[in-house]
Scaffold this active site. Structure first.
Site, PDB file in Angstrom:
ATOM      1  N   GLU A  19      20.741   5.368  11.339  1.00  0.00           N
ATOM      2  CA  GLU A  19      21.098   6.066  10.107  1.00  0.00           C
ATOM      3  C   GLU A  19      22.340   6.920  10.296  1.00  0.00           C
ATOM      4  O   GLU A  19      23.083   7.174   9.353  1.00  0.00           O
ATOM      5  CB  GLU A  19      19.943   6.959   9.651  1.00  0.00           C
ATOM      6  CG  GLU A  19      20.245   7.692   8.349  1.00  0.00           C
ATOM      7  CD  GLU A  19      19.114   8.561   7.865  1.00  0.00           C
ATOM      8  OE1 GLU A  19      19.088   8.866   6.661  1.00  0.00           O
ATOM      9  OE2 GLU A  19      18.263   8.953   8.687  1.00  0.00           O
ATOM     10  N   GLU A  20      22.578   7.359  11.521  1.00  0.00           N
ATOM     11  CA  GLU A  20      23.671   8.292  11.781  1.00  0.00           C
ATOM     12  C   GLU A  20      24.989   7.614  12.144  1.00  0.00           C
ATOM     13  O   GLU A  20      25.933   8.276  12.550  1.00  0.00           O
ATOM     14  CB  GLU A  20      23.256   9.264  12.899  1.00  0.00           C
ATOM     15  CG  GLU A  20      21.945   9.986  12.641  1.00  0.00           C
ATOM     16  CD  GLU A  20      21.892  10.690  11.292  1.00  0.00           C
ATOM     17  OE1 GLU A  20      22.946  11.137  10.798  1.00  0.00           O
ATOM     18  OE2 GLU A  20      20.787  10.784  10.720  1.00  0.00           O
TER      19      GLU A  20
ATOM     20  N   GLU B 177      13.565   2.713   8.047  1.00  0.00           N
ATOM     21  CA  GLU B 177      12.525   3.646   7.584  1.00  0.00           C
ATOM     22  C   GLU B 177      11.349   2.867   6.982  1.00  0.00           C
ATOM     23  O   GLU B 177      10.219   2.941   7.474  1.00  0.00           O
ATOM     24  CB  GLU B 177      13.110   4.635   6.567  1.00  0.00           C
ATOM     25  CG  GLU B 177      14.100   5.597   7.196  1.00  0.00           C
ATOM     26  CD  GLU B 177      14.737   6.562   6.202  1.00  0.00           C
ATOM     27  OE1 GLU B 177      14.926   7.743   6.549  1.00  0.00           O
ATOM     28  OE2 GLU B 177      15.069   6.121   5.070  1.00  0.00           O
TER      29      GLU B 177
ATOM     30  N   LEU C 231      16.268  10.997  13.506  1.00  0.00           N
ATOM     31  CA  LEU C 231      15.591  12.238  13.136  1.00  0.00           C
ATOM     32  C   LEU C 231      15.191  12.198  11.668  1.00  0.00           C
ATOM     33  O   LEU C 231      16.000  12.444  10.784  1.00  0.00           O
ATOM     34  CB  LEU C 231      16.463  13.459  13.402  1.00  0.00           C
ATOM     35  CG  LEU C 231      15.689  14.776  13.262  1.00  0.00           C
ATOM     36  CD1 LEU C 231      14.713  14.953  14.418  1.00  0.00           C
ATOM     37  CD2 LEU C 231      16.635  15.956  13.194  1.00  0.00           C
ATOM     38  N   ASP C 232      13.944  11.858  11.423  1.00  0.00           N
ATOM     39  CA  ASP C 232      13.404  11.888  10.069  1.00  0.00           C
ATOM     40  C   ASP C 232      12.943  13.305   9.730  1.00  0.00           C
ATOM     41  O   ASP C 232      12.335  13.978  10.553  1.00  0.00           O
ATOM     42  CB  ASP C 232      12.199  10.940   9.965  1.00  0.00           C
ATOM     43  CG  ASP C 232      11.472  11.089   8.654  1.00  0.00           C
ATOM     44  OD1 ASP C 232      12.038  10.696   7.619  1.00  0.00           O
ATOM     45  OD2 ASP C 232      10.345  11.625   8.657  1.00  0.00           O
TER      46      ASP C 232
ATOM     47  N   ASP D 129      15.957   5.576  12.624  1.00  0.00           N
ATOM     48  CA  ASP D 129      16.324   6.871  12.057  1.00  0.00           C
ATOM     49  C   ASP D 129      16.023   7.870  13.167  1.00  0.00           C
ATOM     50  O   ASP D 129      14.861   8.217  13.397  1.00  0.00           O
ATOM     51  CB  ASP D 129      15.496   7.182  10.814  1.00  0.00           C
ATOM     52  CG  ASP D 129      15.822   8.551  10.214  1.00  0.00           C
ATOM     53  OD1 ASP D 129      16.627   9.291  10.807  1.00  0.00           O
ATOM     54  OD2 ASP D 129      15.243   8.889   9.159  1.00  0.00           O
TER      55      ASP D 129
ATOM     56  N   ASP E 176      24.070  11.155   2.905  1.00  0.00           N
ATOM     57  CA  ASP E 176      23.218  12.345   2.964  1.00  0.00           C
ATOM     58  C   ASP E 176      23.817  13.356   3.927  1.00  0.00           C
ATOM     59  O   ASP E 176      24.570  13.009   4.851  1.00  0.00           O
ATOM     60  CB  ASP E 176      21.807  11.967   3.452  1.00  0.00           C
ATOM     61  CG  ASP E 176      21.076  11.099   2.457  1.00  0.00           C
ATOM     62  OD1 ASP E 176      21.413  11.166   1.260  1.00  0.00           O
ATOM     63  OD2 ASP E 176      20.181  10.340   2.873  1.00  0.00           O
TER      64      ASP E 176
ATOM     65  N   ASP F 162      20.585  16.018  13.867  1.00  0.00           N
ATOM     66  CA  ASP F 162      20.691  14.581  13.609  1.00  0.00           C
ATOM     67  C   ASP F 162      21.636  13.933  14.618  1.00  0.00           C
ATOM     68  O   ASP F 162      21.347  12.878  15.189  1.00  0.00           O
ATOM     69  CB  ASP F 162      21.240  14.324  12.196  1.00  0.00           C
ATOM     70  CG  ASP F 162      20.241  14.607  11.097  1.00  0.00           C
ATOM     71  OD1 ASP F 162      19.083  14.195  11.233  1.00  0.00           O
ATOM     72  OD2 ASP F 162      20.634  15.226  10.099  1.00  0.00           O
TER      73      ASP F 162
END
Length: 341
Positions: A90-91, A270, A111-112, A109, A62, A68
């Site tokens: 996630e990053e 998540e 920054l959602d 995560d 993504d 982020d």
């Protein structure tokens, strides 16, 4: 109104000298310390320049935004000061080992809601705390989580937290102030007339989801015999926070688009935190067929569909998926294919 207990006092009372609980509590406090810094950053909006500018791709392919990356760095730095063995973010493509001897790990995560960064809409941080289990740490099912929750950076900065003793909501008091409990033992209403879904993807959905939404849209003259409202913020944390407060169901199914067959959300950092929060609040969370917290992740960045919120509605949607494989001539279906049970 809940007793106005600070987060520190709540966690101290809960951990009560237990070593694992103490490590979990310290880790939650470290996440919240990062949250204070992130909240201050988000509150500056465009004054922080191009926070929403694309800087590359994350581990899942993504688009990765500047904010982020900054929130990931803030969170990792805070967790270095906690008893955390490793972080699955996630990053980051791979897990980050901080202290292999530490007792707990964090899936996050940072920054959602990245797509909402520049629109002044609520965004947040998701996290789950897991027991350290070596290379298999992030392959444990969500039922192994010691704590889970999320921060919401909106009109107020809120923390939704469960340590396995119900779901509680804390609000940050002022800029950088303490988190104070405002909602104790939250209970999601079991029945609802509200759902959250990105309806623009309807043409890609499988028949059970398409049929469920069609039945909702038919209103009080349809098989559900009541009118529904649809709400969709596009930030998972914002949509679920609303459901915790007033009920509803959140829907992000898998669909026919390339890369979306197993859903778009990540199971480990998540879906699992959201599932634990919802279950501890009397709700439910499935992928349409299986309880989210029972699924063993194949890898850190594994994806999953998510259906979460009011228990009766989540159960009903599961019946759509169960019946979807049956012939249309089943008595559970009308001539136009709408589920009646």
């Amino acid at each position: 109104m809940a007793e106005h207990m600070t987060l520190d006092a709540f966690l101290q009372q809960w951990s009560a000298g237990d070593a694992t609980r103490g490590a979990t509590a310290a880790t939650v406090l470290a996440v919240c310390e990062a949250g204070r810094a992130i909240a201050a950053l988000v509150a500056r909006g465009a004054l922080e320049e191009a926070m929403g500018s694309a800087v590359g791709e994350n581990a899942g392919g993504d688009t990765q935004k500047a904010l982020d990356v900054r929130t990931h760095d803030i969170l990792i730095e805070a967790l270095r000061r906690a008893p955390v063995s490793r972080v699955g973010s996630e990053e980051a493509e791979d897990e980050i080992v901080l202290d292999a001897a530490a007792p707990v790990a964090v899936a996050t995560d940072p920054l959602d809601g990245s797509s909402n960064i520049e629109t002044n809409v609520s965004i947040g941080t998701l996290f789950g705390v897991l027991p350290e289990a070596g290379d298999a740490t992030f392959l444990q099912p969500g039922s192994r989580q010691l704590a889970a929750g999320f921060l919401v950076y909106g009109p107020a900065t809120a923390l939704v937290l469960t340590v396995g003793t119900g779901t509680h909501i804390f609000m940050m008091d002022g800029v950088g102030g303490p988190f104070v409990r405002t909602h104790a033992d939250v209970q999601i209403p079991k029945a609802t007339k509200e759902y959250a879904i990105n309806a623009s993807n309807q043409r890609h959905w499988a028949d059970p989801m398409r049929t469920y939404i069609a039945d909702c849209l038919a209103g009080d003259s349809g098989p559900r015999e009541k009118n529904f409202n649809m709400r969709w913020v596009g930030s998972l944390v914002a949509d679920v926070f609303r459901i915790l407060v007033r009920g509803g169901v959140y829907l992000y199914p898998g669909d026919a688009r390339e890369g979306y067959g197993s859903g778009r959300l990540r199971l480990v950092y998540e879906c699992n935190p959201i599932a634990m929060v919802c279950e501890q609040a009397g709700g439910a969370a499935t992928d349409g067929k299986t309880r989210i917290l029972d699924i063993a992740p194949a890898k850190l960045h594994a994806r999953s569909p998510l259906i979460a919120g009011s228990a009766e509605e989540v159960e009903r949607i599961g019946r759509y998926y169960d019946e979807g494989a049956r012939q249309e001539s089943s008595p559970l279906f009308t001539k136009r294919g709408l589920f009646l049970a």
